[in-house]
Scaffold this motif. Structure first.
Motif, mmCIF file in Angstrom:
data_model
loop_
_atom_site.group_PDB
_atom_site.id
_atom_site.type_symbol
_atom_site.label_atom_id
_atom_site.label_comp_id
_atom_site.label_asym_id
_atom_site.label_seq_id
_atom_site.Cartn_x
_atom_site.Cartn_y
_atom_site.Cartn_z
ATOM 1 N N VAL A 21 0.844 -1.198 0.000
ATOM 2 C CA VAL A 21 0.000 0.000 0.000
ATOM 3 C C VAL A 21 0.881 1.251 0.000
ATOM 4 C CG1 VAL A 21 -1.672 1.337 1.366
ATOM 5 C CG2 VAL A 21 -1.952 -1.143 1.115
ATOM 6 N N ILE A 22 1.888 1.266 0.883
ATOM 7 C CA ILE A 22 2.796 2.421 0.964
ATOM 8 C C ILE A 22 3.556 2.583 -0.360
ATOM 9 C CG2 ILE A 22 4.868 3.337 2.124
ATOM 10 C CD1 ILE A 22 3.883 1.822 4.672
ATOM 11 N N GLY A 23 4.084 1.475 -0.870
ATOM 12 C CA GLY A 23 4.831 1.519 -2.122
ATOM 13 C C GLY A 23 3.994 2.070 -3.269
ATOM 14 N N GLY A 24 2.776 1.568 -3.402
ATOM 15 C CA GLY A 24 1.891 2.019 -4.482
ATOM 16 C C GLY A 24 1.586 3.503 -4.372
ATOM 17 N N PHE A 25 1.344 3.953 -3.144
ATOM 18 C CA PHE A 25 1.014 5.361 -2.913
ATOM 19 C C PHE A 25 2.204 6.256 -3.282
ATOM 20 C CE2 PHE A 25 0.012 9.097 -0.222
ATOM 21 C CZ PHE A 25 -1.289 9.315 -0.651
ATOM 22 N N LEU A 26 3.410 5.852 -2.861
ATOM 23 C CA LEU A 26 4.616 6.633 -3.196
ATOM 24 C C LEU A 26 4.841 6.655 -4.710
ATOM 25 C CD1 LEU A 26 7.156 5.546 -0.415
ATOM 26 C CD2 LEU A 26 5.869 7.684 -0.580
ATOM 27 N N VAL A 27 4.619 5.511 -5.371
ATOM 28 C CA VAL A 27 4.766 5.476 -6.828
ATOM 29 C C VAL A 27 3.793 6.469 -7.465
ATOM 30 C CG1 VAL A 27 4.418 4.075 -8.910
ATOM 31 C CG2 VAL A 27 5.652 3.112 -6.962
ATOM 32 N N GLY A 28 2.549 6.488 -6.986
ATOM 33 C CA GLY A 28 1.539 7.392 -7.543
ATOM 34 C C GLY A 28 1.939 8.856 -7.413
ATOM 35 N N ILE A 29 2.433 9.236 -6.226
ATOM 36 C CA ILE A 29 2.863 10.625 -6.014
ATOM 37 C C ILE A 29 4.091 10.916 -6.886
ATOM 38 C CG2 ILE A 29 3.807 12.254 -4.330
ATOM 39 C CD1 ILE A 29 2.133 10.938 -2.203
ATOM 40 N N SER B 13 -4.060 -10.740 -14.609
ATOM 41 C CA SER B 13 -3.700 -12.054 -14.090
ATOM 42 C C SER B 13 -4.538 -12.403 -12.856
ATOM 43 C CB SER B 13 -2.210 -12.096 -13.721
ATOM 44 O OG SER B 13 -2.005 -11.427 -12.488
ATOM 45 N N GLY B 14 -5.243 -11.414 -12.313
ATOM 46 C CA GLY B 14 -6.136 -11.650 -11.191
ATOM 47 C C GLY B 14 -5.442 -11.745 -9.838
ATOM 48 N N ASN B 15 -4.149 -11.437 -9.769
ATOM 49 C CA ASN B 15 -3.417 -11.508 -8.496
ATOM 50 C C ASN B 15 -3.849 -10.368 -7.555
ATOM 51 O OD1 ASN B 15 -1.022 -10.651 -6.748
ATOM 52 N ND2 ASN B 15 -0.452 -12.706 -7.397
ATOM 53 N N SER B 16 -4.059 -10.677 -6.277
ATOM 54 C CA SER B 16 -4.609 -9.673 -5.359
ATOM 55 C C SER B 16 -3.592 -8.579 -5.020
ATOM 56 C CB SER B 16 -5.124 -10.330 -4.084
ATOM 57 O OG SER B 16 -4.039 -10.901 -3.388
ATOM 58 N N SER B 17 -2.291 -8.901 -4.968
ATOM 59 C CA SER B 17 -1.280 -7.883 -4.677
ATOM 60 C C SER B 17 -1.267 -6.797 -5.750
ATOM 61 C CB SER B 17 0.111 -8.505 -4.623
ATOM 62 O OG SER B 17 0.178 -9.422 -3.587
ATOM 63 N N VAL B 18 -1.495 -7.200 -6.997
ATOM 64 C CA VAL B 18 -1.523 -6.231 -8.092
ATOM 65 C C VAL B 18 -2.665 -5.252 -7.885
ATOM 66 C CG1 VAL B 18 -1.536 -5.941 -10.584
ATOM 67 C CG2 VAL B 18 -0.723 -8.072 -9.622
ATOM 68 N N LEU B 19 -3.776 -5.793 -7.437
ATOM 69 C CA LEU B 19 -4.964 -4.970 -7.202
ATOM 70 C C LEU B 19 -4.689 -3.953 -6.093
ATOM 71 C CD1 LEU B 19 -7.747 -5.287 -8.563
ATOM 72 C CD2 LEU B 19 -8.552 -6.292 -6.427
ATOM 73 N N ILE B 20 -4.065 -4.422 -5.007
ATOM 74 C CA ILE B 20 -3.742 -3.542 -3.878
ATOM 75 C C ILE B 20 -2.775 -2.449 -4.333
ATOM 76 C CG2 ILE B 20 -2.564 -3.434 -1.631
ATOM 77 C CD1 ILE B 20 -3.572 -6.377 -1.230
#
Lengths: 144, 153
Positions: free
Chosen positions: A88-96, B111-118
């Protein structure tokens, strides 16, 4: 930590296909293939035709793994040595980061480098460096 | 017709991501982990993609215009500023933590993987957060400029 095999052939062929898709978009619609820009514009389109081409390319991207499944007989591997909160943190930082930096691996790293854009060369060197440093800190200093 | 070609461009890109291992966080993180279980595959992905795009773009951009649009629209900005470098640096931190970048996570949603979705949901939240912050700074700057020009107000 998950060990992965060195796969130069599938990596190079996959990379060449990434390039081919990128060139096809320039050939047909005349613009760069930056995943960040396409996604951001899809959620906030300037017109319905602007939305339509973004929807088409995103739909194509999503079908990629299914075509891979048809060819290889299995879904592409997704091994995740990362906890959910870190994801979650990684994705958010990537987005910013990609919004302020105006691009990611596809926009700067592929399209920009291929166009020899100085901006993209600086951006790519910067994120390759900080990605490496982050992996070092997470894996060897924190020891996750 | 145009949309079919654009769909095909996305599909080829997505197939490339699937084949290359770029959508596999373990492989991506191992590429950057030269002191750990180093896997240099990603260099071949980037190399293949950049070489094909370099020559492909040269051929395509020699045409007077793209197939379906009146003009090519490539980025023209040459500004190298703190926003570019700071943003890219932050992106790298996120990429190093998660192992996903946007161009790899979008196809892997298929691919339907849940980590990708998160990851992708957090990515979208980050994009909106950054846009909101940018709008706030811009508004403040505009406000400061008007007070500077019109100190009486």
């Amino acid at each position: 930590m998950i060990e992965t095999a060195f796969t130069p052939y599938s990596a190079a062929i996959g990379g060449a296909l990434i390039g081919l898709g990128t060139v096809l978009l320039m050939w047909t619609r005349g613009n760069v293939l930056g995943a960040t820009g396409i996604l951001a514009g899809f959620m906030n389109p300037s017109s319905s035709s602007d939305w339509a081409w973004r929807a088409a390319i995103l739909a194509g991207m999503l079908t990629g793994p299914l075509v891979y499944l048809a060819i290889a007989g299995q879904m592409p591997a997704v091994q995740v040595p990362v906890t959910v909160p870190m994801m979650v943190i990684g994705g958010f930082l990537v987005g910013i980061g990609v919004t302020y930096g105006s691009g990611c691996t596809s926009g700067h790293g592929v399209c920009g480098l291929a166009r020899l854009s100085r901006r993209s060369i600086v951006a790519t060197l910067t994120f390759m460096l900080t990605t490496g440093l982050t992996v070092f800190v997470v894996r060897h200093l924190i020891g996750a | 017709m145009q949309l079919i070609f654009i769909y095909a461009a996305g599909l080829i890109f997505g197939l490339g991501i699937s084949m290359s291992g770029m959508g596999n966080p373990a492989k991506v993180i191992n590429f950057f982990d030269v002191f750990g279980p180093w896997d240099p595959s990603l260099a071949f992905v980037m190399g293949g993609a950049v070489i094909v795009t370099f020559f492909g773009y040269r051929a395509v951009l020699k045409q007077p215009k793209p197939m379906f649009e009146p003009t090519f629209s490539v980025p023209t900005s040459k500004v190298i500023d703190a926003r570019l470098v700071g943003g890219s640096a932050l992106f790298g931190v996120g990429w190093g933590i998660s192992g996903f970048c946007p161009g790899a996570s979008i196809p892997m949603l298929g691919s339907g993987n849940s980590s990708v979705l998160i990851f992708t949901a957090s990515l979208i939240a980050g994009i909106f957060a950054a846009r909101w912050m940018m709008a706030v700074t811009q508004k403040r700057k505009a406000l400061r400029n008007t007070t500077a020009v019109n100190p009486a107000e």
